[in-house]
Design a protein around this motif. Structure first.
Motif, PDB file in Angstrom:
ATOM      1  N   ARG A  72      32.260  45.028 -54.511  1.00  0.00           N
ATOM      2  CA  ARG A  72      32.013  44.074 -53.127  1.00  0.00           C
ATOM      3  C   ARG A  72      33.346  43.867 -52.479  1.00  0.00           C
ATOM      4  O   ARG A  72      33.150  43.637 -51.145  1.00  0.00           O
ATOM      5  CB  ARG A  72      31.223  42.844 -53.946  1.00  0.00           C
ATOM      6  CG  ARG A  72      30.969  41.670 -52.732  1.00  0.00           C
ATOM      7  CD  ARG A  72      29.908  42.471 -51.929  1.00  0.00           C
ATOM      8  NE  ARG A  72      29.505  41.552 -50.858  1.00  0.00           N
ATOM      9  CZ  ARG A  72      29.888  41.782 -49.659  1.00  0.00           C
ATOM     10  NH1 ARG A  72      30.614  42.703 -49.262  1.00  0.00           N
ATOM     11  NH2 ARG A  72      29.700  40.844 -48.673  1.00  0.00           N
TER      12      ARG A  72
ATOM     13  N   ASP B  82      34.329  47.064 -50.524  1.00  0.00           N
ATOM     14  CA  ASP B  82      33.529  47.162 -49.405  1.00  0.00           C
ATOM     15  C   ASP B  82      33.945  46.175 -48.137  1.00  0.00           C
ATOM     16  O   ASP B  82      33.639  46.608 -46.961  1.00  0.00           O
ATOM     17  CB  ASP B  82      32.139  47.047 -49.932  1.00  0.00           C
ATOM     18  CG  ASP B  82      31.590  48.262 -50.837  1.00  0.00           C
ATOM     19  OD1 ASP B  82      32.325  49.313 -50.822  1.00  0.00           O
ATOM     20  OD2 ASP B  82      30.430  48.191 -51.348  1.00  0.00           O
ATOM     21  N   PHE B  83      34.269  44.906 -48.594  1.00  0.00           N
ATOM     22  CA  PHE B  83      34.271  43.951 -47.237  1.00  0.00           C
ATOM     23  C   PHE B  83      35.427  44.227 -46.749  1.00  0.00           C
ATOM     24  O   PHE B  83      35.444  44.067 -45.452  1.00  0.00           O
ATOM     25  CB  PHE B  83      34.521  42.647 -47.933  1.00  0.00           C
ATOM     26  CG  PHE B  83      34.227  41.486 -47.153  1.00  0.00           C
ATOM     27  CD1 PHE B  83      33.377  41.174 -46.270  1.00  0.00           C
ATOM     28  CD2 PHE B  83      35.499  40.707 -46.814  1.00  0.00           C
ATOM     29  CE1 PHE B  83      33.207  40.102 -45.487  1.00  0.00           C
ATOM     30  CE2 PHE B  83      35.729  39.732 -45.924  1.00  0.00           C
ATOM     31  CZ  PHE B  83      34.540  39.533 -45.121  1.00  0.00           C
TER      32      PHE B  83
ATOM     33  N   GLY C  69      26.922  43.180 -41.198  1.00  0.00           N
ATOM     34  CA  GLY C  69      28.040  43.646 -41.596  1.00  0.00           C
ATOM     35  C   GLY C  69      29.101  43.952 -40.550  1.00  0.00           C
ATOM     36  O   GLY C  69      30.007  44.700 -40.906  1.00  0.00           O
TER      37      GLY C  69
ATOM     38  N   PRO D 107      27.389  38.341 -41.052  1.00  0.00           N
ATOM     39  CA  PRO D 107      26.787  38.743 -42.460  1.00  0.00           C
ATOM     40  C   PRO D 107      25.598  39.275 -42.358  1.00  0.00           C
ATOM     41  O   PRO D 107      25.110  40.295 -43.126  1.00  0.00           O
ATOM     42  CB  PRO D 107      26.650  37.284 -43.037  1.00  0.00           C
ATOM     43  CG  PRO D 107      26.608  36.333 -41.887  1.00  0.00           C
ATOM     44  CD  PRO D 107      27.509  36.762 -40.692  1.00  0.00           C
TER      45      PRO D 107
ATOM     46  N   TYR E 257      33.085  37.977 -38.549  1.00  0.00           N
ATOM     47  CA  TYR E 257      32.318  38.620 -39.359  1.00  0.00           C
ATOM     48  C   TYR E 257      30.802  38.364 -39.145  1.00  0.00           C
ATOM     49  O   TYR E 257      30.564  37.114 -39.311  1.00  0.00           O
ATOM     50  CB  TYR E 257      32.894  38.754 -40.812  1.00  0.00           C
ATOM     51  CG  TYR E 257      31.747  39.307 -41.884  1.00  0.00           C
ATOM     52  CD1 TYR E 257      31.833  40.759 -41.723  1.00  0.00           C
ATOM     53  CD2 TYR E 257      30.996  38.957 -42.667  1.00  0.00           C
ATOM     54  CE1 TYR E 257      30.847  41.341 -42.490  1.00  0.00           C
ATOM     55  CE2 TYR E 257      29.966  39.567 -43.319  1.00  0.00           C
ATOM     56  CZ  TYR E 257      30.159  40.772 -43.537  1.00  0.00           C
ATOM     57  OH  TYR E 257      29.388  41.147 -44.403  1.00  0.00           O
TER      58      TYR E 257
END
Length: 210
Positions: free
Chosen positions: A55, A58-59, A158, A155, A153
């Motif tokens: 996680r 990926d962020f 993404g 959510p 960002y």
């Protein structure tokens, strides 16, 4: 289906179906079962660690080109890359209902010795975001020509939005225009200051979900 070879001395070696023909240390041909490798099941704690790593990775992956420059305090790590990964995985990924999620207020988009961004007010209407901050130019590690950078960002999708070097510290305010596609989408924002040369940044400030 298999593969066999004769070494010329009457000895065979190779693989046939589920058995393997090999030579022992005395030169004799022996037959063994083909090894079967089973993937070891991860313990719950190990699985949680792997999920957190995935996680967090990926962020930060899409914004790493910026982070490797903006992390000017390496947090006792050997490289900016190590600092980004170590900090994010340790402090900015948390468990929520059994799943790893980003802890947005603790996430950093920069580190360093510049004086941090101190918000006075921030508001958003559709695609326009208005920010106002304390200039602090008379205090240590703050200069009037320090440059403001803002990252957002989304959510829901993404996606990231960047406003690099969009104002000076002395300006004390700025209006930013988001893409029309984000008019109704909530966006997490962070702000930071850097020197004009970009060799030093501040610890970034989380501005919230606007």
């Amino acid at each position: 289906m298999g593969m066999m070879s004769n070494n010329g001395g009457g000895m065979w070696s190779g693989l046939v179906g589920p058995v393997v023909f090999v030579q022992d240390k005395n030169g004799k041909t022996i037959v063994r079962s083909k090894p079967v490798y089973k993937k070891k099941k991860l313990t719950p704690k190990r699985q949680e660690s792997c999920d957190r790593f995935t996680r967090g990775g990926d962020f930060i992956k899409p914004i790493y080109p910026f982070l490797k420059t903006s992390f000017t305090d390496w947090l006792e790590m050997k490289t900016a890359r190590d600092a980004v990964r170590s900090y994010t995985l340790t402090y900015a990924v948390k468990q929520e209902q059994g799943k790893p999620v980003i802890d947005y207020p603790k996430f950093l988009i920069s580190t360093g010795k510049r004086r941090a961004y101190h918000p006075v007010q921030q508001q958003r209407e559709h695609t326009e975001v208005f920010l106002e901050w304390q200039p602090d130019s008379t205090q240590a590690f703050a200069h009037a020509d320090d440059l403001l950078s803002v990252m957002g960002y989304v959510p829901q999708t993404g996606a990231y939005v960047f406003f690099e070097a969009c104002a000076t510290r002395a300006a004390a305010q700025v209006a930013l225009e988001l893409p029309e596609a984000l008019a109704a989408a909530p966006v997490h924002f962070w702000a930071t200051f850097s020197t004009p040369t970009g060799d030093s940044y501040a610890y970034s400030t989380y501005l919230g979900l606007l």
